[in-house]
Design a protein around this motif. Structure first.
Motif, PDB file in Angstrom:
ATOM      1  N   GLY A 172       4.045   8.593   9.729  1.00  0.00           N
ATOM      2  CA  GLY A 172       4.008   9.971  10.188  1.00  0.00           C
ATOM      3  C   GLY A 172       4.229  10.111  11.685  1.00  0.00           C
ATOM      4  O   GLY A 172       4.585  11.187  12.174  1.00  0.00           O
ATOM      5  N   GLU A 195       6.455   8.276  13.383  1.00  0.00           N
ATOM      6  CA  GLU A 195       7.799   7.837  13.758  1.00  0.00           C
ATOM      7  C   GLU A 195       8.637   8.970  14.347  1.00  0.00           C
ATOM      8  O   GLU A 195       9.461   8.743  15.234  1.00  0.00           O
ATOM      9  CB  GLU A 195       8.502   7.229  12.545  1.00  0.00           C
ATOM     10  CG  GLU A 195       7.960   5.855  12.167  1.00  0.00           C
ATOM     11  CD  GLU A 195       8.734   5.211  11.034  1.00  0.00           C
ATOM     12  OE1 GLU A 195       9.530   5.920  10.389  1.00  0.00           O
ATOM     13  OE2 GLU A 195       8.537   4.011  10.795  1.00  0.00           O
ATOM     14  N   HIS A 196       8.430  10.196  13.876  1.00  0.00           N
ATOM     15  CA  HIS A 196       9.235  11.305  14.405  1.00  0.00           C
ATOM     16  C   HIS A 196       8.831  11.690  15.823  1.00  0.00           C
ATOM     17  O   HIS A 196       9.529  12.462  16.494  1.00  0.00           O
ATOM     18  CB  HIS A 196       9.125  12.522  13.478  1.00  0.00           C
ATOM     19  CG  HIS A 196       7.797  13.205  13.518  1.00  0.00           C
ATOM     20  ND1 HIS A 196       6.689  12.701  12.870  1.00  0.00           N
ATOM     21  CD2 HIS A 196       7.388  14.350  14.151  1.00  0.00           C
ATOM     22  CE1 HIS A 196       5.662  13.503  13.082  1.00  0.00           C
ATOM     23  NE2 HIS A 196       6.058  14.505  13.858  1.00  0.00           N
ATOM     24  N   LEU A 197       7.689  11.144  16.294  1.00  0.00           N
ATOM     25  CA  LEU A 197       7.249  11.392  17.666  1.00  0.00           C
ATOM     26  C   LEU A 197       7.663  10.272  18.612  1.00  0.00           C
ATOM     27  O   LEU A 197       7.422  10.359  19.821  1.00  0.00           O
ATOM     28  CB  LEU A 197       5.715  11.542  17.708  1.00  0.00           C
ATOM     29  CG  LEU A 197       5.116  12.697  16.905  1.00  0.00           C
ATOM     30  CD1 LEU A 197       3.595  12.638  16.960  1.00  0.00           C
ATOM     31  CD2 LEU A 197       5.618  14.032  17.424  1.00  0.00           C
ATOM     32  N   ALA A 205      13.304   8.455  21.465  1.00  0.00           N
ATOM     33  CA  ALA A 205      14.594   8.591  20.776  1.00  0.00           C
ATOM     34  C   ALA A 205      15.347   7.264  20.725  1.00  0.00           C
ATOM     35  O   ALA A 205      16.038   6.974  19.752  1.00  0.00           O
ATOM     36  CB  ALA A 205      15.441   9.653  21.475  1.00  0.00           C
ATOM     37  N   GLY A 237       8.595   3.137  20.441  1.00  0.00           N
ATOM     38  CA  GLY A 237       9.846   2.712  19.835  1.00  0.00           C
ATOM     39  C   GLY A 237      10.106   1.223  19.912  1.00  0.00           C
ATOM     40  O   GLY A 237      11.277   0.800  19.960  1.00  0.00           O
TER      41      GLY A 237
END
Length: 258
Positions: free
Chosen positions: A64, A66-68, A71, A154
């Motif tokens: 959950g 990962e979208h934060l 980039a 990341g």
């Protein structure tokens, strides 16, 4: 599930094969010690409980996040793959340790976290097997906290896996009953990396908690929690169960241990 059983048993067996002979050669203690069967329970059944918790709670929570995440991965601009991986692993270790240090200090200050962490401190002797005596719920919480930071930054999966492997091996090492040579080179190395003597002081029964880091002792120096003195007797002043099941339920029953 079968793969998880194999991984848990293989790592425990490899850790024993690597460190048990070294402890016979360079350790201070000989013969059986109290709680060895309980620690085997944590190394096997406890490891499976951690896997189940990690695959559900931790895995879902990290997915959950990962979208934060950033980039682009860290050091994406570094062309040399070997150098890039080395940087990712090195930075990943430092981040992992800083978050682990913060959690570790909280575990000694927040009562409900201490009830879980006290299970780890209940061991009456330090050796390679004592490193496995950690309550599965505490491992899940620490795993979530430490891995969340790497996910948000990341850190690529390959470097992330190397960080986790290095930390697992290091955890066994700093708990091992090993008396390292007293040489100038070893003294210099111990300034940069944690040794068994450094971590054993953290498990000392009396005195203020010190040496919260598990890899980098300079983090404790930075925050004023470093103690270079040799460790005294380890364990807890409050009597605790010696069985695996007894230690597993210890945080949820009885009075607060010290």
């Amino acid at each position: 599930m079968n793969d998880a059983i194999v991984r848990v048993l293989v790592f425990t067996a490899l850790a024993g094969l690597a460190f048990a002979p070294l402890e016979q050669l360079f350790g201070r203690h000989r013969g059986p010690r109290p709680g060895r069967l309980a620690d085997l329970g944590f190394a096997t059944f406890g490891g499976l409980l951690v896997h189940l918790g990690g695959a559900t709670l931790v895995g879902g929570a990290l997915a959950g996040l990962e979208h934060l995440a950033l980039a682009e991965p860290l050091f994406v601009g570094v062309g040399d793959r070997t150098v890039r991986t080395a940087l990712e692993v090195g930075v990943g270790l430092v981040i992992f340790e800083l978050v682990g240090y913060a959690y570790h200090r909280l575990a000694h200050a927040v009562p409900w976290l201490w009830r879980l962490h006290a299970v780890h401190h209940s061991s009456e002797r330090m050796d390679w097997l004592a490193s496995f005596r950690q309550h599965p719920l505490e491992i899940v919480l620490m795993t979530l906290a430490q891995n969340a930071a790497l996910v948000l930054l990341g850190v690529p999966l390959g470097a992330h896996a190397l960080v986790l492997l290095a930390l697992r091996v290091n955890t066994v090492f700093v708990h091992a009953d090993l008396e390292l040579p007293r040489s100038r080179a070893m003294k210099w190395l111990s300034e940069l990396l944690a040794t068994p003597a450094f971590h054993h002081r953290h498990h000392q029964c009396d005195g203020a908690p010190r040496n919260f880091s598990t890899v980098f002792p300079w983090i404790d120096r930075l925050f004023g929690t470093h103690d270079p003195a040799p460790a005294g007797p380890v364990g807890l002043s409050t009597p605790t169960p010696r069985s695996f099941l007894g230690l597993l339920v210890l945080p949820f029953v009885g009075r607060r241990v010290k």
